[in-house]
Design a protein around this motif. Structure first.
Motif, PDB file in Angstrom:
ATOM      1  N   UNK A 147     -43.573  67.552 -19.825  1.00  0.00           N
ATOM      2  CA  UNK A 147     -43.497  66.368 -20.674  1.00  0.00           C
ATOM      3  C   UNK A 147     -43.965  66.639 -22.102  1.00  0.00           C
ATOM      4  N   UNK A 148     -45.065  67.377 -22.210  1.00  0.00           N
ATOM      5  CA  UNK A 148     -45.604  67.675 -23.535  1.00  0.00           C
ATOM      6  C   UNK A 148     -46.490  68.899 -23.442  1.00  0.00           C
ATOM      7  N   UNK A 149     -46.822  69.442 -24.594  1.00  0.00           N
ATOM      8  CA  UNK A 149     -47.718  70.595 -24.647  1.00  0.00           C
ATOM      9  C   UNK A 149     -48.596  70.452 -25.879  1.00  0.00           C
ATOM     10  N   UNK A 150     -49.613  71.294 -25.980  1.00  0.00           N
ATOM     11  CA  UNK A 150     -50.545  71.214 -27.103  1.00  0.00           C
ATOM     12  C   UNK A 150     -50.228  72.293 -28.107  1.00  0.00           C
ATOM     13  N   UNK A 151     -49.898  71.867 -29.348  1.00  0.00           N
ATOM     14  CA  UNK A 151     -49.706  72.827 -30.424  1.00  0.00           C
ATOM     15  C   UNK A 151     -50.761  72.566 -31.491  1.00  0.00           C
ATOM     16  N   UNK A 152     -50.678  73.295 -32.588  1.00  0.00           N
ATOM     17  CA  UNK A 152     -51.746  73.237 -33.583  1.00  0.00           C
ATOM     18  C   UNK A 152     -52.058  71.861 -34.121  1.00  0.00           C
ATOM     19  N   UNK A 153     -51.038  70.996 -34.246  1.00  0.00           N
ATOM     20  CA  UNK A 153     -51.268  69.669 -34.826  1.00  0.00           C
ATOM     21  C   UNK A 153     -51.410  68.575 -33.777  1.00  0.00           C
ATOM     22  N   UNK A 154     -51.540  68.963 -32.499  1.00  0.00           N
ATOM     23  CA  UNK A 154     -51.736  67.979 -31.442  1.00  0.00           C
ATOM     24  C   UNK A 154     -50.649  68.057 -30.382  1.00  0.00           C
ATOM     25  N   UNK A 155     -50.561  67.028 -29.527  1.00  0.00           N
ATOM     26  CA  UNK A 155     -49.572  67.019 -28.453  1.00  0.00           C
ATOM     27  C   UNK A 155     -48.163  66.904 -29.027  1.00  0.00           C
ATOM     28  N   UNK A 156     -47.223  67.609 -28.380  1.00  0.00           N
ATOM     29  CA  UNK A 156     -45.832  67.610 -28.837  1.00  0.00           C
ATOM     30  C   UNK A 156     -44.896  67.521 -27.644  1.00  0.00           C
ATOM     31  N   UNK A 157     -43.759  66.871 -27.833  1.00  0.00           N
ATOM     32  CA  UNK A 157     -42.773  66.757 -26.771  1.00  0.00           C
ATOM     33  C   UNK A 157     -42.315  68.137 -26.311  1.00  0.00           C
ATOM     34  N   UNK A 158     -42.173  68.294 -24.999  1.00  0.00           N
ATOM     35  CA  UNK A 158     -41.661  69.542 -24.423  1.00  0.00           C
ATOM     36  C   UNK A 158     -40.205  69.339 -24.015  1.00  0.00           C
TER      37      UNK A 158
END
Length: 262
Positions: free
Chosen positions: A154-165
């Protein structure tokens, strides 16, 4: 202690900021104790070679044979189904792992022509998604192509916060076509069984002795438990206590981080 481990990557062993503190040392201890492990990931942003390079750059002990990706799992599925022409909707950096097929459309750089794809592979394109790409995938599936999802994450964690996967985009194609995607990556049984085979454990070893360690309560923990494996959840990466509580899933173990596994 488990007889072997399958480790998720993003959010579990490292993030965009670098390795999780203590993670490299934990895997070095496993290696010294001769406890086998594999790296497993649903990422469609890098080839296996690039993943190995990244792991090594952080100090993790890694070889190509230790890495299982959803793209490689999709290639195996496409091969097994006898398909030849593939429309890839994955990051261009991951295309080398699909090099055995004729790639058309999608992110292949080859304009779709008179040859219709046998299969459509959908991964995480992040900002690379456009209406045009979704429309192309939709028409290919409506035209009879197999639709293969690299994940339903559903989502993952990138540098600027949670993002849609990839999951939300897979769901869009399924909703529009009325056709369910075959999932190549986690939490599919085929994916976990391929990772288990790569460990080369004796037939006397029970899968219940193998632990999957990850930050995704659905793909990692629920997927592992559905295959008879142990599902361990780490409180790093995209872990959210409220998501765990709402999921109704009970991990076999919850760790502050992978650093505490041994």
């Amino acid at each position: 202690m488990p007889s072997a481990y399958l480790f998720d990557l993003d959010g579990t062993l490292y993030t965009d900021a670098g390795p999780v503190p203590g993670a490299v040392e934990a895997l070095e201890r496993l290696q010294q104790a001769r406890i086998p492990f594999r790296y497993i990931t649903n990422t469609s942003r890098r080839s296996r070679a690039a993943i190995v390079e990244r792991l090594r750059s952080y100090g993790f002990p890694a070889a190509a044979g230790q890495v299982m990706t959803s793209v490689l799992a999709a290639a195996e599925l496409v091969r097994r189904r006898g398909h030849r022409v593939v429309a890839p909707f994955v990051a261009p950096q991951a295309l080398p792992d699909l090099g055995e097929f004729e790639l058309v459309g999608g992110t292949s750089g080859v304009a779709p022509g008179s040859t219709s794809p046998d299969a459509v592979i959908i991964g995480d394109l992040a900002e690379g998604w456009s209406y045009g790409l979704l429309q192309e995938a939709f028409r290919a599936v409506m035209g009879g192509a197999d639709v293969i999802a690299l994940s339903r994450d559903r989502y993952w964690l990138r540098g600027d916060g949670l993002a849609l996967d990839a999951g939300p985009f897979v769901a869009a194609i399924e909703f529009a076509t009325g056709i369910s995607a075959r999932v190549a990556g986690k939490p599919s049984r085929d994916f976990f069984e391929a990772a288990i085979r790569s460990l080369g454990l004796g037939a006397d070893r029970s899968v219940a002795e193998i632990a999957v360690v990850g930050d995704d309560v659905w793909a990692d923990v629920q997927g592992a438990q559905g295959c008879g494996l142990r599902g361990w959840l780490v409180r790093t990466g995209k872990f959210r206590a409220e998501a765990l509580a709402a999921s109704g899933i009970t991990p076999d173990r919850i760790l502050e981080s992978v650093a505490t596994i041994i």
